[in-house]
Design a protein around this motif. Sequence first.
Motif, PDB file in Angstrom:
ATOM      1  N   ARG A 110       0.880  -1.235   0.172  1.00  0.00           N
ATOM      2  CA  ARG A 110      -0.010  -0.222   0.182  1.00  0.00           C
ATOM      3  C   ARG A 110       0.839   1.243   0.024  1.00  0.00           C
ATOM      4  O   ARG A 110       1.923   1.195   0.213  1.00  0.00           O
ATOM      5  CB  ARG A 110      -0.949   0.047   1.170  1.00  0.00           C
ATOM      6  N   HIS A 154       6.246  -0.870   4.241  1.00  0.00           N
ATOM      7  CA  HIS A 154       5.428  -2.118   4.649  1.00  0.00           C
ATOM      8  C   HIS A 154       5.215  -3.042   3.486  1.00  0.00           C
ATOM      9  O   HIS A 154       5.182  -4.180   3.340  1.00  0.00           O
ATOM     10  CB  HIS A 154       3.939  -1.742   4.603  1.00  0.00           C
ATOM     11  N   ASP A 179       4.125  -2.043  12.472  1.00  0.00           N
ATOM     12  CA  ASP A 179       3.387  -1.018  13.294  1.00  0.00           C
ATOM     13  C   ASP A 179       2.902  -1.703  14.713  1.00  0.00           C
ATOM     14  O   ASP A 179       2.398  -2.725  14.810  1.00  0.00           O
ATOM     15  CB  ASP A 179       2.159  -0.657  12.629  1.00  0.00           C
ATOM     16  N   HIS A 226       0.107   4.394  16.916  1.00  0.00           N
ATOM     17  CA  HIS A 226       1.033   3.387  16.982  1.00  0.00           C
ATOM     18  C   HIS A 226       2.492   3.931  16.508  1.00  0.00           C
ATOM     19  O   HIS A 226       2.557   5.016  16.263  1.00  0.00           O
ATOM     20  CB  HIS A 226       0.764   2.029  15.763  1.00  0.00           C
ATOM     21  N   HIS A 272       5.540   3.246  14.045  1.00  0.00           N
ATOM     22  CA  HIS A 272       5.816   2.574  12.961  1.00  0.00           C
ATOM     23  C   HIS A 272       7.654   2.476  13.117  1.00  0.00           C
ATOM     24  O   HIS A 272       8.312   3.656  12.986  1.00  0.00           O
ATOM     25  CB  HIS A 272       5.593   3.708  11.650  1.00  0.00           C
TER      26      HIS A 272
HETATM   27 ZN   LIG Z   1       3.658   1.548   9.504  1.00  0.00          ZN
END
Ligand SMILES: [Zn+2]
Length: 217
Positions: free
Chosen positions: A127, A140, A147, A201, A203
């Motif tokens: 993504r 990712h 995450d 979160h 990352h």
């Molecule tokens: Zn991330």
Amino acid sequence: MGVRRTIGVAAAVAMGLVLAACSSSSTKTYFETEGLRAPDQSCPVKPSRLGIAERLKKIDEGNGCYVPDPWRISTVGDVRLSQPATLNCGMAEPLSDWLENTVQPEARRAFGEEVVAIEVAASYSCRPRNNKRGAKMSEHGYGNAIDISGFTLASGRKVTVLDGWRGSRDERRFLDKVHGEACGEFHTVLGPKADRAHRNHFHLDLQNRRNGSTYCR
Ligand SMILES: [Zn+2]
């Protein structure tokens, strides 16, 4: 029987729509890969030597999303992942070092107990960054990022990034420390200070930058 078959067909049609939506959102037109470099294939320490992990087949979606040496990681040391993470091989060692050298000592200091699990919000995912159409592909998409949205302590207490970042003093201190100390172990570290997308979160990634610099916020 007839009813069940009808439901089956309806479900299959719905699944088809879902799959079509997923594949179209991961085509190259939705993100850019220019200037990005795939993660390093070298991996001095296998994830299976650091915890429970199994090797997967190479991932290549043909649109830039590519993981040269993917592993399905369930635990790192004594720390359980809330859901198995699909990561490129090289992510395991920094994750292990960060947990052992920073997260556990800081948890003992702040709470008098250790972390037994981390809440994994995402790992491999094909993504764009922040799911923003037209942005660069997220790390990712290389299996080069994880995450983490929270930590579970031995007593069962949960410390989340969303609530703890501005929460009680011990949680604030713990989260600030583990966020700050992840920089260097990882090449990119983002949290609530970075932007709204990261309010819940951390990352952590190993972006393969040409000049070897880090970006931590
Ligand atoms: Zn991330």
